[in-house]
Scaffold this motif. Structure first.
Motif, PDB file in Angstrom:
ATOM      1  N   ARG A   1       0.895  -1.296  -0.302  1.00  0.00           N
ATOM      2  CA  ARG A   1       0.169  -0.196  -0.138  1.00  0.00           C
ATOM      3  C   ARG A   1       0.978   0.976   0.081  1.00  0.00           C
ATOM      4  N   PHE A   2       2.042   1.337   0.803  1.00  0.00           N
ATOM      5  CA  PHE A   2       3.114   2.369   1.230  1.00  0.00           C
ATOM      6  C   PHE A   2       3.878   2.721  -0.599  1.00  0.00           C
ATOM      7  N   LEU A   3       4.184   1.998  -1.072  1.00  0.00           N
ATOM      8  CA  LEU A   3       4.497   1.924  -2.255  1.00  0.00           C
ATOM      9  C   LEU A   3       3.941   2.127  -3.488  1.00  0.00           C
ATOM     10  N   SER A   4       2.962   0.958  -3.656  1.00  0.00           N
ATOM     11  CA  SER A   4       1.881   1.785  -4.901  1.00  0.00           C
ATOM     12  C   SER A   4       1.583   2.824  -4.319  1.00  0.00           C
ATOM     13  N   ARG A   5       0.682   3.257  -3.282  1.00  0.00           N
ATOM     14  CA  ARG A   5      -0.224   5.114  -3.504  1.00  0.00           C
ATOM     15  C   ARG A   5       1.216   6.304  -2.659  1.00  0.00           C
ATOM     16  N   TYR A   6       1.726   6.097  -2.059  1.00  0.00           N
ATOM     17  CA  TYR A   6       2.377   6.543  -2.076  1.00  0.00           C
ATOM     18  C   TYR A   6       3.058   7.567  -2.731  1.00  0.00           C
TER      19      TYR A   6
ATOM     20  N   SER B   1       6.866   6.414   9.752  1.00  0.00           N
ATOM     21  CA  SER B   1       6.364   7.171   9.812  1.00  0.00           C
ATOM     22  C   SER B   1       6.292   8.312   9.274  1.00  0.00           C
ATOM     23  N   ILE B   2       7.333   8.085   7.350  1.00  0.00           N
ATOM     24  CA  ILE B   2       7.210   9.000   6.457  1.00  0.00           C
ATOM     25  C   ILE B   2       6.242   9.227   5.544  1.00  0.00           C
ATOM     26  N   SER B   3       4.562   7.611   5.420  1.00  0.00           N
ATOM     27  CA  SER B   3       3.347   8.020   6.087  1.00  0.00           C
ATOM     28  C   SER B   3       2.988   8.969   6.186  1.00  0.00           C
ATOM     29  N   ARG B   4       2.803   9.041   7.511  1.00  0.00           N
ATOM     30  CA  ARG B   4       2.406   9.542   8.489  1.00  0.00           C
ATOM     31  C   ARG B   4       2.219  10.821   8.154  1.00  0.00           C
ATOM     32  N   ARG B   5       3.541  11.349   8.037  1.00  0.00           N
ATOM     33  CA  ARG B   5       3.697  12.427   7.895  1.00  0.00           C
ATOM     34  C   ARG B   5       3.647  13.166   6.699  1.00  0.00           C
TER      35      ARG B   5
END
Length: 304
Positions: free
Chosen positions: A226-231, A289-293
């Protein structure tokens, strides 16, 4: 009266280790194919070595190939030399599988076949007692431990993968399909099973990126995906490039900026870990942490 052409019966023969498509590389560099493999090969073959998988490749080649002797032997000194350079002691046993797509046979290192009389009494030996197998399948272990169970400590992942490999090598039968795929699937299965105790919450009380996103038990989608695709897709959009520069330099610390840069440039998880000397769990927490920020940053930007 039976209709002889109504059904065609496929008769099965008893399992016989001597009929398996196998070969043995002796210490003097002679490769000897078993009878099961000799029945499948032409009289002239080419033999090669695939370093990435530590496997033999055999194909028909009338022009540049070896003349296969009646007893199934060819002299493959160069391959024996390569195996010794990798730290694999000879003799070593190979089991072949047919790769129809490439029109060749691939031979993977396996334990020698058990003798029927000693099979019942033989105890399972740890993989550490067979270092040539560990060397031969290090590439497969590395692939699995870097793809799955990322919140399990690395040493535990490797120990689980080694145990799963040893067990799979001894339980494999041709009915299970490709040897390589079967070994990888068994390592993956046991890594995920062992990882269940880590996937709900980490010691810092945050949801693990290894945990499945949805409630669908058949879904393999994890927080990493999810992180790699979305963000990645969102962050790299043209209209957000200016915001991204602001986000990187005002909201992230230097280690986070460096990791995010490597993610954008397509580096693998293992390459990022090696570059920054990070454990899998530390990288997971940094990405969270990066995704939350980023969520906080975009929400603040949208509110303006």
């Amino acid at each position: 009266m039976r209709k002889s052409n109504e059904n065609k019966i496929v008769w099965c023969e008893p399992a016989n280790n001597r009929r398996r498509p196998c070969a043995t590389m002796s210490a003097d560099g002679v490769l000897c194919f078993g009878s099961g493999m000799r029945d499948k090969l032409p009289r002239t073959i080419r033999v090669g070595f695939l370093p990435d998988e530590c496997s033999l490749c055999v194909e028909a080649n009338a022009e540049k190939g070896f003349a296969l002797a009646v007893n199934g032997t060819v002299k493959a000194f160069e391959i024996a030399k390569r195996l010794k350079q990798l730290g694999i002691d000879l003799p070593v046993h190979f089991l072949f599988v047919e790769d129809r797509e490439d029109s060749l046979w691939k031979g993977y290192i396996v334990p020698p076949p058990r003798r029927p009389r000693s099979q019942a009494a033989k105890k399972t030996t740890p993989l550490a007692g067979h270092p040539h197998l560990l060397i031969a399948y290090q590439w497969l272990i590395d692939k699995a431990v870097y793809l799955y169970a990322k919140t399990t400590p690395m040493e535990e992942r490797r120990a689980t993968a080694r145990a799963a490999l040893w067990e799979a090598l001894h339980t494999y039968t041709p009915i299970q399909g490709s040897l390589k795929d079967f070994l990888f699937d068994e390592i993956k299965r046991q890594l995920i099973e062992k990882n269940k105790q880590y996937t709900r919450h980490s010691s810092y009380n945050v949801v693990s990126l290894d945990a499945p996103i949805g409630k669908d038990a058949d879904s393999d989608m994890t927080g990493h995906d999810r992180f790699l695709s979305r963000y990645t897709n969102d962050m790299l959009s043209v209209e957000r490039r200016i915001d991204m520069e602001t986000f990187r330099y005002q909201w992230l610390n230097p280690p986070e900026r460096a990791v995010l840069k490597m993610l954008f440039e397509g580096y693998t998880v293992e390459e990022i870990q090696a570059e920054h000397r990070m454990t899998g769990q530390a990288l997971d927490e940094l990405c969270q942490s990066i995704s939350r920020r980023w969520d906080t940053f975009t929400q603040a930007d949208d509110a303006v």
